[in-house]
Design a protein around this motif. Structure first.
Motif, PDB file in Angstrom:
ATOM      1  N   LYS A 156       0.832  -1.201   0.000  1.00  0.00           N
ATOM      2  CA  LYS A 156       0.000   0.000   0.000  1.00  0.00           C
ATOM      3  C   LYS A 156       0.870   1.257   0.000  1.00  0.00           C
ATOM      4  CE  LYS A 156      -3.502   2.444   2.705  1.00  0.00           C
ATOM      5  NZ  LYS A 156      -4.314   2.446   3.940  1.00  0.00           N
ATOM      6  N   ALA A 157       1.899   1.272   0.847  1.00  0.00           N
ATOM      7  CA  ALA A 157       2.781   2.433   0.927  1.00  0.00           C
ATOM      8  C   ALA A 157       3.500   2.670  -0.398  1.00  0.00           C
ATOM      9  CB  ALA A 157       3.793   2.247   2.055  1.00  0.00           C
ATOM     10  N   SER A 158       3.964   1.582  -1.035  1.00  0.00           N
ATOM     11  CA  SER A 158       4.654   1.704  -2.318  1.00  0.00           C
ATOM     12  C   SER A 158       3.715   2.225  -3.399  1.00  0.00           C
ATOM     13  CB  SER A 158       5.238   0.349  -2.745  1.00  0.00           C
ATOM     14  OG  SER A 158       6.186  -0.114  -1.811  1.00  0.00           O
ATOM     15  N   LYS A 159       2.490   1.711  -3.388  1.00  0.00           N
ATOM     16  CA  LYS A 159       1.499   2.137  -4.373  1.00  0.00           C
ATOM     17  C   LYS A 159       1.157   3.610  -4.187  1.00  0.00           C
ATOM     18  CE  LYS A 159      -1.502   0.864  -7.607  1.00  0.00           C
ATOM     19  NZ  LYS A 159      -1.063   0.311  -8.895  1.00  0.00           N
ATOM     20  N   GLN A 160       0.983   4.031  -2.954  1.00  0.00           N
ATOM     21  CA  GLN A 160       0.661   5.431  -2.677  1.00  0.00           C
ATOM     22  C   GLN A 160       1.789   6.349  -3.128  1.00  0.00           C
ATOM     23  OE1 GLN A 160      -0.199   5.202   1.540  1.00  0.00           O
ATOM     24  NE2 GLN A 160      -2.407   5.135   1.205  1.00  0.00           N
ATOM     25  N   TRP A 161       3.030   5.897  -2.923  1.00  0.00           N
ATOM     26  CA  TRP A 161       4.185   6.713  -3.316  1.00  0.00           C
ATOM     27  C   TRP A 161       4.214   6.901  -4.831  1.00  0.00           C
ATOM     28  CZ3 TRP A 161       8.431   5.540  -6.421  1.00  0.00           C
ATOM     29  CH2 TRP A 161       9.453   6.485  -6.410  1.00  0.00           C
ATOM     30  N   SER A 162       4.043   5.817  -5.598  1.00  0.00           N
ATOM     31  CA  SER A 162       4.104   5.942  -7.058  1.00  0.00           C
ATOM     32  C   SER A 162       2.919   6.740  -7.595  1.00  0.00           C
ATOM     33  CB  SER A 162       4.170   4.555  -7.720  1.00  0.00           C
ATOM     34  OG  SER A 162       3.078   3.754  -7.332  1.00  0.00           O
TER      35      SER A 162
ATOM     36  N   MET B  96       1.366   9.120  -5.952  1.00  0.00           N
ATOM     37  CA  MET B  96       1.592  10.509  -5.548  1.00  0.00           C
ATOM     38  C   MET B  96       2.484  11.234  -6.551  1.00  0.00           C
ATOM     39  SD  MET B  96       3.390  11.871  -2.046  1.00  0.00           S
ATOM     40  CE  MET B  96       4.985  11.182  -2.528  1.00  0.00           C
ATOM     41  N   LEU B  97       3.492  10.509  -7.070  1.00  0.00           N
ATOM     42  CA  LEU B  97       4.413  11.111  -8.028  1.00  0.00           C
ATOM     43  C   LEU B  97       3.881  11.064  -9.461  1.00  0.00           C
ATOM     44  CD1 LEU B  97       7.861   9.907  -6.685  1.00  0.00           C
ATOM     45  CD2 LEU B  97       6.768  12.119  -6.375  1.00  0.00           C
ATOM     46  N   GLY B  98       2.729  10.377  -9.648  1.00  0.00           N
ATOM     47  CA  GLY B  98       2.075  10.431 -10.948  1.00  0.00           C
ATOM     48  C   GLY B  98       2.468   9.361 -11.930  1.00  0.00           C
ATOM     49  N   PHE B  99       3.179   8.303 -11.488  1.00  0.00           N
ATOM     50  CA  PHE B  99       3.470   7.216 -12.416  1.00  0.00           C
ATOM     51  C   PHE B  99       3.164   5.860 -11.771  1.00  0.00           C
ATOM     52  CE2 PHE B  99       7.440   7.379 -10.166  1.00  0.00           C
ATOM     53  CZ  PHE B  99       7.914   8.674 -10.280  1.00  0.00           C
ATOM     54  N   GLY B 100       1.895   5.675 -11.499  1.00  0.00           N
ATOM     55  CA  GLY B 100       1.450   4.413 -10.902  1.00  0.00           C
ATOM     56  C   GLY B 100       1.102   3.341 -11.908  1.00  0.00           C
ATOM     57  N   THR B 101       1.034   3.707 -13.204  1.00  0.00           N
ATOM     58  CA  THR B 101       0.716   2.732 -14.253  1.00  0.00           C
ATOM     59  C   THR B 101       1.789   2.770 -15.336  1.00  0.00           C
ATOM     60  OG1 THR B 101      -0.560   4.296 -15.577  1.00  0.00           O
ATOM     61  CG2 THR B 101      -1.758   3.070 -13.868  1.00  0.00           C
ATOM     62  N   ILE B 102       1.814   1.732 -16.159  1.00  0.00           N
ATOM     63  CA  ILE B 102       2.791   1.674 -17.245  1.00  0.00           C
ATOM     64  C   ILE B 102       2.577   2.835 -18.213  1.00  0.00           C
ATOM     65  CG2 ILE B 102       3.470   0.352 -19.287  1.00  0.00           C
ATOM     66  CD1 ILE B 102       3.189  -2.184 -17.680  1.00  0.00           C
ATOM     67  N   GLY B 103       1.314   3.153 -18.493  1.00  0.00           N
ATOM     68  CA  GLY B 103       1.032   4.267 -19.394  1.00  0.00           C
ATOM     69  C   GLY B 103       1.596   5.575 -18.873  1.00  0.00           C
ATOM     70  N   ALA B 104       1.437   5.822 -17.570  1.00  0.00           N
ATOM     71  CA  ALA B 104       1.964   7.050 -16.966  1.00  0.00           C
ATOM     72  C   ALA B 104       3.490   7.050 -16.997  1.00  0.00           C
ATOM     73  CB  ALA B 104       1.457   7.175 -15.534  1.00  0.00           C
TER      74      ALA B 104
ATOM     75  N   LYS C   1      15.006  -9.654  11.784  1.00  0.00           N
ATOM     76  CA  LYS C   1      14.651 -10.368  10.553  1.00  0.00           C
ATOM     77  C   LYS C   1      14.105  -9.404   9.505  1.00  0.00           C
ATOM     78  CE  LYS C   1      12.993 -14.163  13.356  1.00  0.00           C
ATOM     79  NZ  LYS C   1      11.813 -14.988  13.608  1.00  0.00           N
ATOM     80  N   ILE C   2      14.636  -9.535   8.306  1.00  0.00           N
ATOM     81  CA  ILE C   2      14.229  -8.677   7.185  1.00  0.00           C
ATOM     82  C   ILE C   2      13.728  -9.562   6.048  1.00  0.00           C
ATOM     83  CG2 ILE C   2      14.957  -6.953   5.500  1.00  0.00           C
ATOM     84  CD1 ILE C   2      17.225  -6.202   7.438  1.00  0.00           C
ATOM     85  N   TYR C   3      12.514  -9.275   5.606  1.00  0.00           N
ATOM     86  CA  TYR C   3      11.973  -9.948   4.421  1.00  0.00           C
ATOM     87  C   TYR C   3      12.086  -8.975   3.251  1.00  0.00           C
ATOM     88  CZ  TYR C   3       8.652 -11.985   1.098  1.00  0.00           C
ATOM     89  OH  TYR C   3       8.067 -12.516  -0.033  1.00  0.00           O
ATOM     90  N   ILE C   4      12.726  -9.417   2.171  1.00  0.00           N
ATOM     91  CA  ILE C   4      12.894  -8.567   0.999  1.00  0.00           C
ATOM     92  C   ILE C   4      12.265  -9.237  -0.209  1.00  0.00           C
ATOM     93  CG2 ILE C   4      15.236  -9.507   0.738  1.00  0.00           C
ATOM     94  CD1 ILE C   4      15.975  -6.989  -0.822  1.00  0.00           C
ATOM     95  N   SER C   5      11.499  -8.473  -0.957  1.00  0.00           N
ATOM     96  CA  SER C   5      10.918  -8.987  -2.200  1.00  0.00           C
ATOM     97  C   SER C   5      10.653  -7.829  -3.138  1.00  0.00           C
ATOM     98  CB  SER C   5       9.621  -9.751  -1.928  1.00  0.00           C
ATOM     99  OG  SER C   5       9.144 -10.351  -3.123  1.00  0.00           O
ATOM    100  N   ALA C   6      10.649  -8.127  -4.437  1.00  0.00           N
ATOM    101  CA  ALA C   6      10.339  -7.102  -5.441  1.00  0.00           C
ATOM    102  C   ALA C   6       8.831  -7.048  -5.613  1.00  0.00           C
ATOM    103  CB  ALA C   6      11.023  -7.436  -6.761  1.00  0.00           C
ATOM    104  N   LEU C   7       8.172  -6.296  -4.744  1.00  0.00           N
ATOM    105  CA  LEU C   7       6.709  -6.205  -4.722  1.00  0.00           C
ATOM    106  C   LEU C   7       6.278  -5.109  -5.696  1.00  0.00           C
ATOM    107  CD1 LEU C   7       6.425  -6.411  -0.848  1.00  0.00           C
ATOM    108  CD2 LEU C   7       5.989  -8.268  -2.469  1.00  0.00           C
ATOM    109  N   THR C   8       6.194  -5.472  -6.939  1.00  0.00           N
ATOM    110  CA  THR C   8       5.932  -4.508  -8.002  1.00  0.00           C
ATOM    111  C   THR C   8       4.671  -3.703  -7.719  1.00  0.00           C
ATOM    112  OG1 THR C   8       6.874  -6.121  -9.521  1.00  0.00           O
ATOM    113  CG2 THR C   8       5.744  -4.254 -10.494  1.00  0.00           C
ATOM    114  N   HIS C   9       4.808  -2.384  -7.664  1.00  0.00           N
ATOM    115  CA  HIS C   9       3.659  -1.533  -7.387  1.00  0.00           C
ATOM    116  C   HIS C   9       3.180  -0.795  -8.628  1.00  0.00           C
ATOM    117  CE1 HIS C   9       7.521   0.228  -6.195  1.00  0.00           C
ATOM    118  NE2 HIS C   9       7.087   1.390  -6.642  1.00  0.00           N
ATOM    119  N   LEU C  10       3.773  -1.099  -9.766  1.00  0.00           N
ATOM    120  CA  LEU C  10       3.342  -0.514 -11.030  1.00  0.00           C
ATOM    121  C   LEU C  10       2.173  -1.345 -11.570  1.00  0.00           C
ATOM    122  CD1 LEU C  10       4.372   1.785 -12.941  1.00  0.00           C
ATOM    123  CD2 LEU C  10       5.535  -0.014 -14.232  1.00  0.00           C
ATOM    124  N   ALA C  11       1.138  -0.693 -12.046  1.00  0.00           N
ATOM    125  CA  ALA C  11      -0.017  -1.395 -12.599  1.00  0.00           C
ATOM    126  C   ALA C  11      -0.026  -1.280 -14.117  1.00  0.00           C
ATOM    127  CB  ALA C  11      -1.308  -0.815 -12.033  1.00  0.00           C
ATOM    128  N   ILE C  12      -0.577  -2.293 -14.769  1.00  0.00           N
ATOM    129  CA  ILE C  12      -0.776  -2.192 -16.217  1.00  0.00           C
ATOM    130  C   ILE C  12      -1.898  -1.192 -16.489  1.00  0.00           C
ATOM    131  CG2 ILE C  12      -1.338  -3.461 -18.318  1.00  0.00           C
ATOM    132  CD1 ILE C  12      -0.267  -5.993 -16.932  1.00  0.00           C
TER     133      ILE C  12
END
Length: 555
Positions: free
Chosen positions: A236-242, A244-252, A420-431
């Motif tokens: 959610k935080a990653s999605k809100q950040w992208s 907010m900056l105006g590029f949350g989708t591939i088109g943007a 403990k740290i869990y790391i993953s590439a949780l893609t927040h860009l939407a098609i």
């Protein structure tokens, strides 16, 4: 009507030859053979090509069927259920009055939000009832081909701006549009022939939205939803950040790159990532009891680069990090457990000498000097080469490995000594508004590029082994992700545009006559929507450099 010969290859390896009329649909044939499959048939492979069941059979053919057990079959089912949900929403509220957004995958479901209505139990109950009703009606899902510019105008009319924007960058002159009772959409993949296929789903309230829950991977039963609160919070935080900056989708993102702002996006994203790594180091430094920094995550998450960058941040705070490789604690090869196929299972916990690991870590925690092992992968034996280690007051161990979050690995170590740290590439860009970019696709593209560069492994080989990799992750990593003290999202909003340049030639190299071609074709179609971005401006310490090369770290 002319008769044709068809050979149907069944899931048990047997073949059955039959004669049918030309122009018989694959759906009619699937209905004839459904009782030989434990799960509903979704797609067919006809003469080596993936086909929707609505397609007619032309001439003598060899045919096999894909069910919900197969990844392409499951994707087809999920697309259909989302389309069904759109139709039901239109029936109840009108799609213009209450749109739905599919934000990201969560467990076996999709996290969705309404734009107008509250996701109350009453509203979700209405929606579920209407979806079941439309499902029983067996409404046809029709496909029509439009010119790309016509499709853009169509989605502009429906106020589906994400799709309109994305199709602007589509190089193909025509696109296929699906119609379900007047609701039109572009699905980025294959579709079921009618709504009667879409029987298995549930709607579960969660946070500010709801989960569109899908069946389990190997049954038609709807599994109980297990909340992933930490994972959800990070996504959610990653999605809100992208957004907010105006590029949350591939088109943007395409718009930004086309307007010459690609370098700015890279700089902003990398600055954010450095800030987040710094905050993790600060949290560790506040509690000097933390001596074991356990890092785990699925394949191609950038764990190695992250470990290096975290170590630098720790050093800047006066903490001296020492890397520990769990691979050096493998048991001798002849003692390694074997999987159901008789092959060594290097990913299971028992492939590690847990007793020796705990003995050494406990001794280090107690201030003792320990002779550290090195595993010789050529001989399959653990060796000691005179490397010793002793922890001082400001020293910590940075331990990277797939079992880092499983307390059975470090069961003798005090809880307060572990971070403990869990790391993953949780893609927040939407098609687009209804299609999040799958996290697994992002990691697979990363791995294809890295394996070709560092291991001389072809894209075909990487795709072929991906199912096994995913099986190991689901067994040994994902069940423990919520045990992490902190989750780190290593996905970079711009990375697909950079990876495209490296991945496309590798994917084009996969022959049409091999099983991996279908997956390559799907990934190529996804990359076709993306405007490429040169790697020149990517920092030398970026996690992305672990995959494309040019890193300042030894990765």
């Amino acid at each position: 009507m002319q008769e044709i010969n068809v050979v149907v290859m069944l899931s048990n390896g047997e073949e059955e030859s039959i004669t049918v009329n030309e122009n018989t649909t694959l759906l009619e044939l699937a209905q004839r053979f459904q009782d030989k499959y434990s799960r509903p048939i979704m797609l067919a492979i006809c003469n080596g090509r993936l086909r929707e069941l609505a397609k007619e059979i032309k001439g003598d053919s060899r045919i096999s069927f894909l069910t919900m057990d197969d990844k392409d079959g499951r994707r087809t089912y999920e697309r259909g259920v989302v389309f069904l949900m759109q139709k039901a929403i239109d029936n109840i509220w009108g799609i213009k009055n209450n749109k739905v957004r599919v934000c990201y995958s969560l467990g076996q479901g999709l996290y969705c939000v309404f734009t107008r209505e509250e996701p109350s139990k009453e509203n979700l109950g209405k929606l579920k009832t209407e979806m079941k009703k439309v499902c029983k009606q067996g409404l046809p899902i029709k496909k029509e081909s439009l010119k790309s510019i016509e499709a853009e105008e169509l989605f502009k009319k429906f106020n589906m701006t994400d799709k309109e924007r994305l199709l602007h960058y589509r190089r193909s002159s025509r696109v296929n549009i699906y119609d379900l009772g007047g609701i039109k959409d572009y699905s980025y993949g294959y579709m079921v022939p009618n709504t009667s296929f879409l029987k298995y789903f549930d709607l579960i309230p969660y946070k500010e939205g709801f989960i569109l829950q899908m069946p389990g991977r190997h049954s038609t039963e709807i599994e109980k939803f297990e909340p992933y609160d930490k994972l959800f919070s990070v996504m959610k935080a990653s999605k809100q950040w992208s957004n907010m900056l105006g590029f949350g989708t591939i088109g943007a993102l395409n718009d930004e790159i086309s307007n010459g702002h690609g370098e700015d996006i890279i700089l902003v994203q990398e600055a954010l990532m450095e800030e987040r790594i710094g905050k993790i180091a600060s949290e560790i430094s506040k509690d000097r009891r933390k001596k074991f920094i356990m890092i785990a995550g699925p394949s191609s998450s950038g764990k190695t680069s992250f470990s290096h960058r975290l170590s630098i941040q720790l050093s800047a705070k006066g903490i001296i990090p020492h890397p520990i490789g769990l691979d050096d604690y493998y048991v001798d090869r002849e003692k390694t457990p074997k999987d159901e196929n008789g092959n060594y299972d290097f990913e299971c916990l028992e492939a590690l000498d847990i007793v020796k690991f705990n003995e050494d870590m406990t001794a280090l925690l107690n201030g003792e000097e320990v002779m550290m092992p090195t595993f010789n992968f050529k001989t399959g034996k653990r060796e000691y080469r005179g490397n010793t280690l002793k922890l001082a007051e400001n020293d910590v161990l940075v331990i990277e490995g797939i079992h880092g979050l499983d307390d059975r690995l470090s069961h003798t170590l005090p809880i307060e000594s572990k971070f403990k740290i869990y790391i993953s590439a949780l893609t927040h860009l939407a098609i687009d508004e209804l299609n999040p970019l799958p996290t697994t696709d992002g990691r697979l593209i990363r791995r294809i590029v890295r394996d070709a560069r560092t291991r001389n492994t072809s894209a075909r080989e990487t795709i072929a082994m991906w199912k096994s990799v995913r099986r190991g992750e689901e067994k040994y990593i994902f069940p423990f992700q919520e045990n992490a003290d902190i989750m780190f999202n290593s996905a970079l909003v711009y990375e697909i545009a950079v990876l495209k340049v490296y991945a496309e030639p590798l994917l084009f190299g996969i022959p049409r006559d091999c099983p991996e071609y279908f997956e390559a074709k799907r990934l190529l179609k996804l990359l076709d929507y993306v405007v490429p971005l040169p790697a020149d401006s990517v920092n030398k310490n970026s996690l992305l450099r672990e995959f494309i090369g040019g890193s300042c770290f030894n990765v």
